[in-house]
Scaffold this active site. Structure first.
Site, PDB file in Angstrom:
ATOM      1  N   ASP A  22       0.872  -1.171   0.000  1.00  0.00           N
ATOM      2  CA  ASP A  22       0.000   0.000   0.000  1.00  0.00           C
ATOM      3  C   ASP A  22       0.915   1.230   0.000  1.00  0.00           C
ATOM      4  OD1 ASP A  22      -2.285   1.656   0.356  1.00  0.00           O
ATOM      5  OD2 ASP A  22      -1.920   1.663   2.518  1.00  0.00           O
ATOM      6  N   ASP A  70      -0.012   5.162   1.194  1.00  0.00           N
ATOM      7  CA  ASP A  70      -0.170   6.012   2.385  1.00  0.00           C
ATOM      8  C   ASP A  70      -0.189   5.192   3.657  1.00  0.00           C
ATOM      9  OD1 ASP A  70      -1.100   9.011   1.433  1.00  0.00           O
ATOM     10  OD2 ASP A  70      -1.660   7.462  -0.004  1.00  0.00           O
ATOM     11  N   THR A  94      -1.880   1.032  -4.964  1.00  0.00           N
ATOM     12  CA  THR A  94      -2.432   2.153  -4.211  1.00  0.00           C
ATOM     13  C   THR A  94      -3.793   2.581  -4.733  1.00  0.00           C
ATOM     14  OG1 THR A  94      -2.059   4.499  -3.654  1.00  0.00           O
ATOM     15  CG2 THR A  94      -1.085   3.709  -5.699  1.00  0.00           C
TER      16      THR A  94
END
Length: 407
Positions: free
Chosen positions: A144, A146, A180
């Protein structure tokens, strides 16, 4: 009153992981029944460590049995499935006893007198066990963005300690991908900006064309695939270039109709909850971006409301978002709420098919593994590590690096 409310909120199904809660309950018994004796602390600590290790060893055997019965086509007959009915697939063994002893040497869980083994303790032990199990066969690691590789809404920093660890993976011949929710269409420069520190790190270390070609970025959950070129820039790969486009055979008209439903539901949440927010529409996503900080309860409400509306619109109110004609992901992003067409399950499968990496050789690292998070679906495609910060990602990669370079 506030404390009790928070406790009750965490007991709700979308805020729980049933396997971790089961293990937590098992570990509570020795913590309660065998309190520390002040006169023999070292002995008590060792005895507690052995009791905890024994429990993890027993759970390890339950997982082994579950895997055997899964291969036989009768996973619901396993003892673990009876104890944790929502249990999924384990693509590798999990050496939980060894992982506990490794973590306990640093965190001294068995030395604690007042705080029993926690959700986070167990999550870290599961992560360690997964890293130990998958390292010898690892072919693909997906991340991922963030709160996994960088702070929420920020860019990959030039001085990030993760740069060296990711480069070492690439040099080991392991494929690395960032999967993402950030969706900038086919605009490679937007993704390059978010990952500027990492790409500059590639250039500084003078990675070879073959090494950087093992680095991918998949934006919009599964919609926009990029690959790193020899000049350390990202190049868009049209979905006609990879076989998994058959997984996403929906038409643009169908996509826009589904996004219309999601947009209407998010607008209703804004009105119903009195939220001061903007609704943003993208080609394959729609999101609620607040002008002021929202509580997680408000964001969860928006995510779950959108999820139910989209399931109803596809005639499958009791299904999962992955099991409908047009899969989607409605998730609480921590500070906003988004609905994406497709999901990370499809994204990981696209990369697995391109690279030829089976589930037992693929690891996904992310921070959103509750049912309102967008990493949750990857559990059906590969092994996973549940972290909560870039610092924990660094810890996972450091452990993985140590195992890889020992072998």
């Amino acid at each position: 009153m506030t404390s009790q409310y928070r406790v009750n909120y965490h007991l709700r199904s979308h805020k729980r992981d049933n396997l971790i809660e089961f293990i937590k309950g098992m570990l509570l018994t020795p913590f309660v029944l065998h309190p520390h004796d002040e006169e023999s602390k070292a002995t008590q600590e060792q005895e507690n460590a052995n009791r905890y290790a024994g429990i993890f060893g027993s759970i390890e055997m339950l997982i082994d049995e579950h895997r055997e019965l899964l291969q036989a086509g009768i996973p619901t007959h396993s003892r673990l499935a009876k104890l944790v009915p929502s249990i999924g697939t384990f693509f590798t063994r999990l050496p939980l006893e060894a992982a506990f002893r490794h973590i306990n040497r640093t965190n001294r869980i068995s030395a604690r007198k007042h705080v029993p083994p926690s959700f986070n303790d167990i999550r870290r032990i599961l992560n360690m066990a997964q890293v130990m199990a998958i390292a010898p066969e690892l072919q693909l690691v997906t991340f991922d963005g963030d709160m996994t590789l960088y702070a929420d809404g920020q860019n990959f920093a030039d001085d990030s300690p993760l740069t060296v660890l990711l480069i070492r993976l690439l040099r080991q011949g392991i494929n690395v991908a960032i999967v993402t929710a950030a969706g900038y269409g086919t605009d490679a420069m937007r993704y390059e900006q978010r990952l500027s520190g990492l790409l500059r790190g590639f250039a500084k270390e003078e990675l070879t064309p073959a090494q950087v070609a093992r680095f991918y970025v998949l934006g919009g959950e599964c919609n926009f695939l990029f690959r790193c070129r020899a000049d350390y820039r990202l190049e868009f790969i049209d979905d006609t270039m990879y076989a998994s486009s058959s997984l996403r055979s929906w038409t643009d008209t169908q996509v826009q109709q589904l996004l219309d439903v999601a947009e209407a539901e998010l607008a209703d949440c804004v009105r119903r909850l009195g939220i001061n927010a903007q609704i943003l529409r993208k080609p394959r996503a729609v999101g609620l971006v607040p002008h002021e900080e929202l509580t997680r309860e408000q964001l969860d409400e928006c995510a779950l409301s959108s999820q139910m509306a989209l399931l109803r619109s596809q005639g499958a109110p009791k299904s999962e978002p992955c099991d409908v004609p047009i899969p989607f992901c409605a998730f609480n992003g921590g500070s906003d709420c988004w609905v994406d067409i497709g999901n990370k399950l499809i994204g990981v499968q696209i990369l697995q098919e391109m690279i030829g990496s089976p589930p037992q050789a693929t690891l996904h690292v992310g921070d959103q593994f509750l049912s309102t998070g967008n990493d949750f679906s990857t559990r059906a495609a590969c092994c996973t590590c549940w972290i909560i910060s870039p610092h924990e990602t660094q810890g996972i990669l450091t452990e993985l690096d140590a195992i890889l370079f020992q072998s």
